[in-house]
Design a protein around this motif. Structure first.
Motif, short mmCIF file in Angstrom:
data_model
loop_
_atom_site.label_atom_id
_atom_site.label_comp_id
_atom_site.label_asym_id
_atom_site.label_seq_id
_atom_site.Cartn_x
_atom_site.Cartn_y
_atom_site.Cartn_z
N LYS A 161 -16.87 0.36 -7.69
CA LYS A 161 -16.96 -0.03 -9.09
C LYS A 161 -16.01 -1.20 -9.30
N VAL A 162 -16.50 -2.29 -9.87
CA VAL A 162 -15.69 -3.49 -10.04
C VAL A 162 -15.61 -3.83 -11.52
N LEU A 163 -14.39 -4.01 -11.99
CA LEU A 163 -14.16 -4.39 -13.38
C LEU A 163 -13.51 -5.77 -13.42
N LEU A 164 -13.97 -6.60 -14.33
CA LEU A 164 -13.36 -7.90 -14.59
C LEU A 164 -13.04 -7.95 -16.08
N ASP A 165 -11.76 -8.14 -16.41
CA ASP A 165 -11.32 -8.08 -17.80
C ASP A 165 -11.73 -6.75 -18.44
N GLU A 166 -11.66 -5.67 -17.62
CA GLU A 166 -12.00 -4.30 -18.02
C GLU A 166 -13.47 -4.12 -18.36
N GLN A 167 -14.31 -5.08 -17.98
CA GLN A 167 -15.75 -4.96 -18.14
C GLN A 167 -16.38 -4.60 -16.80
N ASP A 168 -17.27 -3.62 -16.80
CA ASP A 168 -17.92 -3.18 -15.56
C ASP A 168 -18.96 -4.23 -15.14
N ILE A 169 -18.70 -4.93 -14.03
CA ILE A 169 -19.61 -5.97 -13.55
C ILE A 169 -20.26 -5.57 -12.23
N THR A 170 -20.22 -4.25 -11.89
CA THR A 170 -20.69 -3.79 -10.59
C THR A 170 -22.11 -4.23 -10.29
N SER A 171 -22.99 -4.20 -11.30
CA SER A 171 -24.39 -4.54 -11.05
C SER A 171 -24.59 -6.03 -10.79
N GLY A 172 -23.56 -6.84 -11.03
CA GLY A 172 -23.70 -8.28 -10.84
C GLY A 172 -22.90 -8.82 -9.68
N ILE A 173 -22.51 -7.95 -8.74
CA ILE A 173 -21.73 -8.41 -7.59
C ILE A 173 -22.36 -7.92 -6.29
N SER A 174 -21.95 -8.51 -5.19
CA SER A 174 -22.36 -8.03 -3.87
C SER A 174 -21.19 -8.21 -2.91
N TRP A 175 -21.17 -7.37 -1.87
CA TRP A 175 -20.11 -7.40 -0.87
C TRP A 175 -20.69 -7.80 0.48
N SER A 176 -19.92 -8.48 1.29
CA SER A 176 -20.35 -8.83 2.64
C SER A 176 -19.11 -9.14 3.47
N ILE A 177 -19.33 -9.43 4.75
CA ILE A 177 -18.27 -9.91 5.63
C ILE A 177 -18.65 -11.30 6.10
N ASP A 178 -17.78 -12.26 5.93
CA ASP A 178 -18.07 -13.64 6.31
C ASP A 178 -18.22 -13.74 7.82
N ALA A 179 -19.33 -14.34 8.27
CA ALA A 179 -19.63 -14.40 9.70
C ALA A 179 -18.60 -15.20 10.48
N LYS A 180 -17.94 -16.17 9.84
CA LYS A 180 -16.95 -17.00 10.54
C LYS A 180 -15.56 -16.38 10.51
N THR A 181 -15.09 -16.03 9.31
CA THR A 181 -13.72 -15.53 9.19
C THR A 181 -13.62 -14.03 9.42
N GLN A 182 -14.76 -13.31 9.27
CA GLN A 182 -14.81 -11.85 9.38
C GLN A 182 -13.96 -11.17 8.31
N ARG A 183 -13.76 -11.83 7.20
CA ARG A 183 -13.06 -11.23 6.07
C ARG A 183 -14.08 -10.74 5.04
N THR A 184 -13.65 -9.78 4.23
CA THR A 184 -14.51 -9.23 3.17
C THR A 184 -14.68 -10.26 2.06
N VAL A 185 -15.92 -10.41 1.60
CA VAL A 185 -16.26 -11.41 0.58
C VAL A 185 -16.89 -10.70 -0.61
N LEU A 186 -16.45 -11.06 -1.81
CA LEU A 186 -17.05 -10.59 -3.06
C LEU A 186 -17.76 -11.77 -3.71
N VAL A 187 -19.05 -11.59 -4.01
CA VAL A 187 -19.83 -12.63 -4.66
C VAL A 187 -20.17 -12.19 -6.08
N LEU A 188 -19.89 -13.07 -7.05
CA LEU A 188 -20.24 -12.80 -8.45
C LEU A 188 -21.52 -13.54 -8.79
#
Length: 857
Positions: A175-202
């Motif tokens: 569950k992801v909140l931005l400014d205490e607003q639930d934005i979970t339905s508008g985000i996605s998670w992945s791992i960057d193929a180059k850096t192998q770090r976790t990425v959050l896309v809005l």
């Protein structure tokens, strides 16, 4: 776990993708995964338990403090089995949600036999609040944040990452909140193929969310760096509610985690632990006395098996050519090689189909290579366009009709499996261990089915979602060559997918409910009256139904009509919400009959199973007997659920979260699924094929959309296209697997490949391709590895072997004139593969041989 919204491809020219790209590279990752372990008592995945953390550290794997010295990192996941004098551990973990989650099972103990089984869901996303800063203006993309002074930054919105599990969820979800607003339905998670770090896309919809909070950021992405005392993130924002510009430049955004986690627990960091001191010398070799399900669960097929299988097929053809004087010359001419030296077991398999290798396979294989060769000294003799098309279709579908093709493909795959995973041989030799059944029991357990079905539900947005099911069904097929358990496993996945969609329905319209609800209530009364042990709440509900009929002068149909009216008129996005609201409305109207109102979810779910299965199969002209069977099965299913969750009949509120978890676990268990299969199979034994026949017309590959207008699906589900897409993925995969098993068994029994048998394979493949095109999936992730005929017919003719032609004077012309052209002319009419324009069919490279792919890679 995130469930991506269905993104149907846009109309236009489209290409069927065959292999999912690799995005997770554990050998480069430095990630810590927090583990949720399945609790049998709570029937849910919870933090803590037997395993707390899994760490990937630059190619090294740690399970809590235990180093795994030789993990096998594959495209789909990681497996291992390790025994020392004091420790044993094994496991398989499949990547999920772009690699930000791991799903699977881990075993730990002193020995394989006493190891404890832990079903796990692990995630890189820890509940953390980030304080942030954002630039006061846009900068060119790629600007280094460190070059900006303090004056260039302003306080940004707080980003909160946490977890939630509500009724309707089967596992904890981010569950992801931005400014205490639930934005979970508008985000996605992945791992960057180059850096192998976790990425959050809005990707928020400004036309909606800005009305609630006009300070929100709308689009952008950030990358997390958790390998420090306080994790940080950095990235860019491309649009905000106050500046929804599509012009040049981006806002730079960065954040730092607060010292304490949002849930008050200690933060997990990759390097903040003390591993046990183990070396390679401490690891004991596996021996046949140590066979265990814990080790077997780690022996699953992967890309290494596929590569080995391709190598073996190539070797087999060359060896077979070396057994004929004329073909030995071809081998030297085309490959510049002598026949390979291979072991007796490999020769024994080849000799079952020696004439096939030397005839159909070698001639078509080499003929395609030579006819496409246009380098120096290319043959002047050419195939005509018609001849070339005939040869192409023969490679795509003609070979698959041959018993020898399938005998060799499946035999080679098993040999490759054993060569790549030699430990498998010990389990195949141990005929007393009943290992296929033991494996089946684990992979169909409630926690594993929960994880698998959740993957299927995410399949419309996730590459490789079907990989675990394919791996398990392939291993089951190796252990049980009859295919019986592999068949049952895929049917369980399909049944679980269908039944798990019921609570997402809206109950249907009045006509749909009234088609079943009166009979359901009557059968419920009969069952309560005659069954042995029934929960008191069920007895009270039955008594109030009868009392309502007597006092209100109603028939059972009129009682059903009142319940139907309450459900249809209630607000709610799914069955849980609608039946809760319907219960309130019903009790307000009939306060004396509260127990009848509390039955809303119980009745809605039981009848909903019948309606979803009906939509899946679209039964036509049901006889009264068939309808009675379905109703009886639905009541039986509901009564069995009451044994697990007695408060099921009192409604969602009374069940609570604990009751819902237990209900979900039962629903995903074999007992729960058996009841749904009764509804499916009692009405049609071939229910998988019937379901495929009925759902496949809903997928329009030309436009890339799911069409549900005017169907029962549209009536049952608010988001019918999403549900149909999910079930379509499951049914197409199951139909392909089951058709292949039937095909292989017919071939093994010595029957010729009849038109009916081959048409079934063609139909399964056509449905598979259509569904994959519409939901933008990869074919290789939806068929299991032993599906030789299906893979050939899909048209997976790919350039996989570089051909270095050593050419004496004019031998290729002789070969074309004397061998290839007569062979092609001798072929009968050939069947094109389903929708051949949609798939890759051949290589344009002049130095490559194209052939049917042996396995899904």
């Amino acid at each position: 776990m995130t469930f991506p919204r269905l993104q149907l491809p846009k109309p236009g020219k489209r290409t069927l993708k065959l292999n999912a790209p690799r995005s997770v590279f554990p050998e480069r990752m430095s990630h810590v995964y927090e583990v949720h372990t399945y609790s049998k008592d709570a029937a849910a995945f919870q933090r803590g338990g037997g395993v707390k953390a899994i760490r990937f550290m630059a190619g090294k794997l740690y399970v809590d403090d235990l180093p795994v010295l030789a993990p096998h990192f594959g495209k789909d996941g990681v497996t291992w089995s390790q025994r020392t004098r004091d420790h044993f551990t094994s496991g398989h973990l499949h990547y999920m949600s772009g690699g930000t989650e791991l799903h699977g099972v881990i075993y730990r103990g002193r020995t394989p036999q006493d190891a404890t089984e832990h079903h796990v869901l692990a995630t890189t996303l820890q509940p953390v609040n980030y304080t942030t800063q954002i630039t006061t203006r846009r900068y060119p993309a790629g600007t280094d944040p460190s070059t900006l002074g303090e004056d260039g930054w302003a306080t940004g919105l707080v980003l909160q990452i946490g977890y939630t599990q509500g009724q309707g969820d089967t596992v904890p979800t981010p569950k992801v909140l931005l400014d205490e607003q639930d934005i979970t339905s508008g985000i996605s998670w992945s791992i960057d193929a180059k850096t192998q770090r976790t990425v959050l896309v809005l990707a928020l919809d400004g036309s909606v969310v800005c009305d609630f909070d006009n300070s929100l950021y709308l689009t952008g992405s950030v990358e997390f760096d958790i390998d420090q005392v306080l994790p940080t993130f950095s990235g860019t924002i491309t649009a905000t509610c106050t500046d929804n510009s599509t012009g040049t430049g981006v806002y730079l955004w960065k954040g730092t985690a607060q010292a304490a986690r949002a849930d008050g627990r200690a933060r997990l960091a990759p390097h903040e632990f003390t591993p046990l001191n183990l070396t390679a010398g401490d690891v004991l070799a596996a021996d046949d006395s140590g066979l265990s399900i814990a080790e077997l669960m780690s022996i699953i097929p992967d890309s290494y098996v596929s590569e080995m299988a391709n190598t073996l097929l190539n070797e087999n053809m060359k060896w077979a050519m070396g057994q004929s004087g004329d073909e030995t010359k071809w081998l030297s001419m085309v490959f510049g090689e002598n026949p390979p030296v291979i072991p007796p077991s490999q020769q024994d398999l080849i000799n079952k189909s020696l004439s096939w290798y030397q005839g159909d396979f070698a001639k078509s294989y080499l003929g395609w290579a030579v006819s496409n060769y246009d380098g120096a000294g290319a043959p002047s003799a050419k195939l005509t366009d018609d001849q070339k098309l005939k040869l192409k279709y023969f490679l795509q579908t003609g070979l698959a009709k041959d018993k020898d093709f399938n005998t060799q493909q499946n035999g080679i795959y098993l040999q490759a499996f054993i060569q790549a995973k030699p430990r498998l041989q010990a389990y195949l030799k141990d005929t007393q261990g009943n290992w296929a059944q033991q494996l089946f029991d684990v992979v169909t357990s409630a926690p594993q089915m929960t994880l698998m079905i959740n993957r299927v539900y995410g399949a419309t947005g996730l590459n490789g979602a079907m990989a675990p099911a394919n791996n398990f069904s392939t291993l089951l097929s190796a252990l049980d060559p009859s295919g019986t358990l592999a068949r049952q496993y895929y049917q369980a996945v399909l049944t679980g997918t269908v039944s798990n969609s019921v609570h997402q329905s809206t109950g249907g319209g009045d006509s749909e409910l009234m088609e079943w609800l009166p009979d359901f209530l009557q059968q419920f009364l009969d069952t309560v009256a005659h069954a042995g042990t029934i929960p008191d709440e069920a007895k009270l509900a039955a008594q109030q139904i009868q009392q309502m009929m007597q006092e209100q002068g109603m028939t059972i149909t009129q009682v059903a009509q009142e319940m139907s009216d309450a459900i249809v008129n209630a607000n709610g996005a799914n069955l849980l919400q609608k039946t809760q609201n319907a219960e309130t409305a019903f009790v307000q109207k009939f306060p004396k009959f509260e127990k009848v109102g509390q039955m809303m979810f119980f009745a809605g779910w039981c009848v909903g199973v019948v309606m979803v299965v009906k939509a899946f199969q679209d039964w036509k002209n049901l006889s009264p007997e068939d309808k009675a069977k379905a109703v009886l099965s639905a009541v039986t299913l509901g009564v069995e659920a009451l044994d697990i969750v007695p408060k099921f009949i009192q409604g969602i509120k009374s069940m609570g979260m604990d009751g819902w978890n237990k209900f979900t676990a039962w629903r995903n268990s074999r007992n729960g699924q058996d009841g749904v299969e009764d509804i499916e199979s009692n009405l049609d034994e071939d229910w998988v094929r019937v379901g495929a026949d009925e759902t496949s017309p809903l997928f329009d590959a030309t436009t890339g959309v799911v069409k549900t207008e005017g169907t029962l699906w549209e009536t049952l589900f608010a988001g019918a296209a999403k549900v149909v897409a999910v079930i379509g993925v499951a049914v197409s995969a199951a139909f392909a697997v089951l058709s292949t098993i039937d095909f292989i068994n017919d071939l093994r029994s010595g029957q010729p490949v009849t038109k009916d048998v081959f048409d079934g394979i063609m139909m399964a493949t056509n449905i598979l391709m259509t569904v994959c095109l519409v939901v933008d999936l990869f074919v290789a992730t939806t068929v299991f590895a032993m599906a030789a005929a299906v893979l050939a017919i899909v048209g997976v003719i790919v350039a996989i072997i570089a051909m270095f032609v050593v050419k004496p004077k004019n031998p290729l012309d002789d070969f074309m004139n004397n061998v290839v052209i007569p062979f092609v002319e001798g072929l009968g009419p050939q069947t094109p593969p389903p929708d051949p324009g949609a798939s890759s069919s051949s290589s344009s490279s002049s130095s490559a041989v194209a052939r049917p792919a042996l396995v899904a890679v």
